[in-house]
Design an enzyme around this catalytic site. Sequence first.
Site, PDB file in Angstrom:
ATOM      1  N   CYS A  79       0.840  -1.183   0.006  1.00 22.25           N
ATOM      2  CA  CYS A  79       0.026   0.124  -0.112  1.00 22.25           C
ATOM      3  C   CYS A  79       0.925   1.242  -0.016  1.00 22.25           C
ATOM      4  O   CYS A  79       2.165   1.038  -0.278  1.00 22.25           O
ATOM      5  CB  CYS A  79      -0.802  -0.086   1.116  1.00 22.25           C
ATOM      6  SG  CYS A  79      -0.135   0.060   2.882  1.00 22.25           S
ATOM      7  N   GLN A  80       0.455   2.083   0.741  1.00 21.85           N
ATOM      8  CA  GLN A  80       1.050   3.722   0.403  1.00 21.85           C
ATOM      9  C   GLN A  80       2.104   3.543   1.576  1.00 21.85           C
ATOM     10  O   GLN A  80       3.436   3.643   1.554  1.00 21.85           O
ATOM     11  CB  GLN A  80       0.223   4.703   0.828  1.00 21.85           C
ATOM     12  CG  GLN A  80       0.904   6.048   0.474  1.00 21.85           C
ATOM     13  CD  GLN A  80       0.886   6.270  -1.338  1.00 21.85           C
ATOM     14  OE1 GLN A  80       0.026   5.878  -1.934  1.00 21.85           O
ATOM     15  NE2 GLN A  80       1.963   6.701  -1.586  1.00 21.85           N
TER      16      GLN A  80
END
Length: 108
Positions: A79-80
């Site tokens: 993810c981020q």
Amino acid sequence: RAGAPTVSLPELRSLLASGRARLFDVRSREEAAAGTIPGALNIPVSELESALQMEPAAFQALYSAEKPKLEDEHLVFFCQMGKRGLQATQLARDLGYTGGEVRLLAGK
């Protein structure tokens, strides 16, 4: 629970090049649309549990990709920042994806 095992970017590149890893981007569709790692399948973490419990044909129809098998060797989530990826990694393990390594892509 302790943190998930991670995979480094160079290791991931070699796994992807050899076709031995499945890569999942668990960010939102909007985030993934802005750019993702080539070859990654976007399944937002909010959908992941139901996605991993789908029949293979339903998964294929929805995501245009083969559903990962429980025994797949390398499933890598990212993810981020790592929080959703960690959640996804633990979720996949809880659902029985333990045939190989379920790992989180190490942060930058």
